[in-house]
Design a protein around this motif. Structure first.
Motif, PDB file in Angstrom:
ATOM      1  N   PRO A   1      26.387  43.905  52.312  1.00 52.79           N
ATOM      2  CA  PRO A   1      26.589  42.812  51.362  1.00 52.79           C
ATOM      3  C   PRO A   1      27.352  41.630  51.943  1.00 52.79           C
ATOM      4  N   ASP A   2      27.820  41.755  53.191  1.00 56.52           N
ATOM      5  CA  ASP A   2      28.792  40.800  53.731  1.00 56.52           C
ATOM      6  C   ASP A   2      28.439  40.323  55.137  1.00 56.52           C
TER       7      ASP A   2
ATOM      8  N   ASP B   1      26.413  49.628  53.932  1.00 51.33           N
ATOM      9  CA  ASP B   1      26.485  50.671  52.921  1.00 51.33           C
ATOM     10  C   ASP B   1      25.925  51.958  53.522  1.00 51.33           C
TER      11      ASP B   1
ATOM     12  N   SER C   1      21.889  41.694  42.210  1.00 49.78           N
ATOM     13  CA  SER C   1      22.870  42.753  41.973  1.00 49.78           C
ATOM     14  C   SER C   1      22.635  43.507  40.677  1.00 49.78           C
TER      15      SER C   1
ATOM     16  N   TYR D   1      18.231  47.825  41.537  1.00 47.64           N
ATOM     17  CA  TYR D   1      18.218  48.482  42.832  1.00 47.64           C
ATOM     18  C   TYR D   1      17.345  47.701  43.823  1.00 47.64           C
TER      19      TYR D   1
ATOM     20  N   ASP E   1      22.093  51.661  44.423  1.00 49.42           N
ATOM     21  CA  ASP E   1      23.395  51.011  44.253  1.00 49.42           C
ATOM     22  C   ASP E   1      23.096  49.561  43.904  1.00 49.42           C
TER      23      ASP E   1
ATOM     24  N   SER F   1      23.686  46.348  43.970  1.00 54.13           N
ATOM     25  CA  SER F   1      24.527  45.352  44.645  1.00 54.13           C
ATOM     26  C   SER F   1      23.637  44.307  45.281  1.00 54.13           C
TER      27      SER F   1
ATOM     28  N   PHE G   1      22.663  42.430  48.611  1.00 58.51           N
ATOM     29  CA  PHE G   1      22.748  42.649  50.050  1.00 58.51           C
ATOM     30  C   PHE G   1      22.155  41.444  50.776  1.00 58.51           C
TER      31      PHE G   1
END
Length: 217
Positions: A94-95, A101, A160, A163, A190, A192, A194
């Protein structure tokens, strides 16, 4: 200044009024049309980034490629050769490739069945773990005329609320000089956003060409 030319106009160098080079020493500039311009022109697929790897531990694409501009991405892995026969894995971050993950990845041959963790109805094989298996047993030694290609469609990585999913087409060399194709389906459970991912082998290194396209849907 307006010039009317009948026939062919040949120039070695050409610039815009602002000084932007269009042609230099007879060669056209390669980035005359930006990816943003192509997107705004409703091109279905826009080439965003290409990397060529030779004996690399992994190939990473970051937040300058995976953005909110596109809901889907196509990732082409061309002439893929690992240093030893191994699986091709994929992880999401995600960063911008900082923290991958390491859980809640599901991969299945053909589709998910009634259970997320068993190969029941509609799926011959399903696994869950720390990464997606994008291609099983990719060979180190295909023949000189036989290369292995994998195409991945990554769906909604930046949303987010749902899935992230993907599916894979694998064209693989097999002993005896034959090729075969098989599909895989993937889900990361999850919800989120990405903005980056990496591809790597389950063991050893990889070589090949990797290209990411943005897809407008």
């Amino acid at each position: 200044l307006w010039i009317s030319v009948m026939g062919t106009l040949k120039v070695d160098n050409l610039q815009t009024r602002g000084g932007t080079a269009l042609i230099t020493n007879g060669a056209a500039t390669t980035n005359l049309v930006s990816t943003t311009t192509l997107k705004n022109a409703d091109m279905e697929m826009v080439k965003l980034s290409t990397q060529t790897a030779s004996g690399a531990s992994s190939v990473e694409f970051g937040s300058s490629v995976i953005t909110t501009d596109y809901e889907q991405y196509v990732i082409k892995c061309t002439k893929l050769i690992p240093s030893a026969t191994a699986n091709l894995y994929m992880q999401l971050a995600p960063d911008n490739n900082s923290t991958y993950d390491g859980a809640n990845y599901y991969s299945g041959y053909g589709g998910f069945g009634a259970s997320d963790t068993t190969g029941s109805t509609g799926a011959s094989y399903v696994s869950n773990g720390a990464q997606w298996n994008m291609g099983n047993a990719i060979l180190h030694t295909p023949t000189a005329k036989s290369k292995q290609d994998i195409t991945i469609r990554l769906i909604n990585p930046m949303d987010s609320a749902i899935y992230t999913t993907a599916y894979t087409d694998v064209v693989k060399y097999y002993s005896g000089g034959n090729h075969y194709w098989f599909p895989l389906v993937h889900q990361h459970q999850d919800a989120s956003a990405f903005n980056s991912f990496k591809l790597y082998m389950s063991s050893g290194t990889l070589s090949g060409r990797f290209t990411v396209y943005g897809v407008q849907v």
